[in-house]
Design a protein around this motif. Structure first.
Motif, short mmCIF file in Angstrom:
data_model
loop_
_atom_site.label_atom_id
_atom_site.label_comp_id
_atom_site.label_asym_id
_atom_site.label_seq_id
_atom_site.Cartn_x
_atom_site.Cartn_y
_atom_site.Cartn_z
N ALA A 94 0.83 -1.21 0.00
CA ALA A 94 0.00 0.00 0.00
C ALA A 94 0.86 1.26 0.00
O ALA A 94 0.55 2.24 -0.68
N LEU A 95 1.96 1.22 0.77
CA LEU A 95 2.83 2.39 0.84
C LEU A 95 3.52 2.64 -0.49
O LEU A 95 3.59 3.79 -0.96
N GLN A 96 4.01 1.58 -1.13
CA GLN A 96 4.64 1.75 -2.44
C GLN A 96 3.64 2.26 -3.48
O GLN A 96 3.97 3.10 -4.32
N SER A 103 -0.06 10.28 -3.91
CA SER A 103 -1.16 10.75 -3.07
C SER A 103 -1.48 9.68 -2.03
O SER A 103 -1.18 8.50 -2.21
N GLY A 104 -2.11 10.13 -0.94
CA GLY A 104 -2.49 9.21 0.10
C GLY A 104 -1.33 8.70 0.92
O GLY A 104 -1.42 7.67 1.59
N ILE A 105 -0.19 9.42 0.89
CA ILE A 105 1.01 9.00 1.59
C ILE A 105 0.92 9.41 3.06
O ILE A 105 0.60 10.56 3.37
N LYS A 328 7.62 12.25 1.09
CA LYS A 328 6.58 13.13 0.55
C LYS A 328 5.61 13.66 1.61
O LYS A 328 4.64 14.34 1.28
N SER A 329 5.87 13.37 2.88
CA SER A 329 5.03 13.95 3.93
C SER A 329 5.10 15.47 3.88
O SER A 329 6.17 16.05 3.66
N THR A 330 3.98 16.12 4.12
CA THR A 330 3.95 17.58 4.14
C THR A 330 4.00 18.13 5.57
O THR A 330 3.86 19.32 5.78
N ALA A 331 4.21 17.24 6.55
CA ALA A 331 4.25 17.67 7.95
C ALA A 331 5.41 16.99 8.66
O ALA A 331 5.26 16.39 9.73
N LYS A 332 6.60 17.08 8.07
CA LYS A 332 7.75 16.32 8.58
C LYS A 332 8.17 16.72 9.99
O LYS A 332 8.50 15.88 10.82
N THR A 333 8.16 18.03 10.27
CA THR A 333 8.62 18.46 11.59
C THR A 333 7.67 17.97 12.68
O THR A 333 8.10 17.49 13.73
#
Length: 447
Positions: A94-96, A103-105, A328-333
């Motif tokens: 699913a992650l790959q 999207s959906g990562i 690809k996360s948009t909230a890494k911190t």
């Protein structure tokens, strides 16, 4: 609890993973939000936690549910969506797929140590050096800490560990006058003595398992896998592999291993009734004894893992997972703040209290942890043995960057030695050749 010794992973998911990996090797796009250009301070991470936001966490490990409750009490502005996308192969597939689709990562993903290298090579997960994760080295035991590295990169924080020990049925051993083996040679002698005394009893069961085999070779000092980027060496004729093969082939040839697959009702029944008298596995096992072989309570004990060389102190890991941040996360911190809480901060003790085995030195050195008495093991302070095992893990071990695939073909190669006239050495050679062929097809340079 480890799933490394429980699953047979499908080759299709591994093919997708390694294809992405080789494609990513020449891709310098940091994916947006990468921390490779500037360091993120602890103050930045704390500010992100205080300011809040949304996080999606993909994980199957059950104690994380209790961690989330406490985490959101501490940081009420953070909203976490915990998703069980399946265990092991199901989640990796699913992650790959999400990575390929863009999207959906998720923002955080649980990755077993053996699977982490393929995601790191693909640049699918974030190098945590940008958050100063290298400063956490002394907070973890050597095996798990080494397992989250790929080159100089740190691609996850260890969530738990599986330092190995020998679980044995004291009642059975005492009945037949069998001493607890300190070496694998003594273990072989014990297997013979037990089976002669009671043909229905076996020293252990083993139908062939990739995770167990590699762990045993690891403990013997073997280094069959050497990885330098996309350059890979596979060699199961090294001394550690040979030492394991010599002893284990004898156990197989003399039919001293119960032909019972792990994690089945028959397997737990064997441990309950004494027909399976020992088990060499990770420190996460006690909860499984309690829940699935309750009638064995008081009969079983824990001892250090037998040694390949008399007087040595060597161990290996068997199982365990990390928490990683997809690139690809948009909230890494914010995600890193959760990683610190769950895998290094207050969340560790919450998980330990709910049955997990830690990878952190603070817990492993804690008098309360070390002094805990296990009713199942006759009041024994088993954590003392597990903690020492964690310190004795042999360094220098590497997994393949396509280990998921390699494990999926284990039964078709090495596994034949357990059910046919195929020799274990020949099975390992076939595993080596097929793994090498696959790696070459995926673009790796394999020696």
């Amino acid at each position: 609890m480890s799933t490394l010794t429980r699953r047979r992973l499908l080759a299709a998911a591994a093919a997708a993973a390694t294809t992405l990996a080789l494609a990513a090797c020449g891709d310098d796009d940091d994916g947006g939000g990468s921390t490779s250009g500037a360091a993120v301070s602890d103050a930045d991470v704390q500010a992100a936690l205080n300011n809040g936001g949304d996080l999606t966490v993909w994980a199957w490990e059950p104690t994380l549910k209790q961690v989330l409750v406490k985490f959101q009490q501490a940081y009420p502005k953070v909203k976490i969506n915990l998703v069980n996308a399946g265990t092991g192969n199901d989640q990796y597939t699913a992650l790959q797929n999400a990575i390929a689709a863009g999207s959906g990562i998720p923002d955080v993903a649980q990755l077993e140590y053996y699977a982490l290298p393929q995601f790191a090579l693909a640049k699918s997960v974030t190098d945590l050096n940008g958050f100063g994760a290298d400063a956490l080295k002394d907070r973890y035991t050597p095996g798990p800490w080494a397992s989250v590295h790929s080159g100089k990169g740190i691609y996850g924080l260890p969530m738990d560990s599986g330092p190995m020990a020998l679980f044995y049925n004291k009642e059975v051993f005492d009945k037949h006058g069998i001493a607890v083996p300190a070496t694998w040679a003594e273990y072989l002698d014990a297997a013979r003595k037990l089976h002669r005394a009671d043909p229905k009893a076996y020293i252990t069961s083993d139908t062939g398992d990739a995770g167990f085999t590699t762990s045993m070779i690891w403990q013997a000092g073997g280094k069959p896998y050497q990885v330098d980027g996309t350059n890979v060496t596979i060699n199961f004729s090294d001394p550690g592999s040979t030492e394991f093969v010599t002893t284990w082939q004898t156990l197989i040839s003399e039919k001293l291993l119960a032909p019972i697959a792990p994690w089945t009702d028959q397997w737990f029944q064997g441990m309950s009734n004494g027909s399976i008298a020992s088990l060499a596995t990770g420190a996460w096992m006690p909860a499984n004894f309690t829940s699935s072989a309750p009638s064995g309570s008081g009969k079983w004990r824990v001892a250090p893992l037998p040694q390949w060389q008399a007087g040595a102190k060597a161990s290996a890991e068997n199982g365990g997972s990390s928490l990683a941040i997809p690139e690809k996360s948009t909230a890494k911190t914010l995600a890193y703040g959760f990683l610190r809480y769950a895998a290094e901060g207050e969340g560790v003790q919450i998980r330990v209290d709910n049955g997990a085995f830690p990878a952190t030195t603070a817990q492993l050195r804690s008098p309360a942890f070390l002094g805990a008495e296990f009713k199942y093991f006759g009041g024994q302070k088993a954590n003392e043995i597990f903690a020492q095992s964690a310190q004795d893990v042999v360094g220098g071990w590497s997994y393949l960057p396509f280990q998921v695939y390699a494990n999926s073909i284990f039964n078709d190669t090495v596994g034949k030695a357990y059910v046919s006239s195929t020799k274990l050495a020949d099975g390992l050679k076939a595993w080596q050749e097929q793994s090498a062929k696959y790696g070459t097809e995926q673009g790796f340079t394999v020696k």
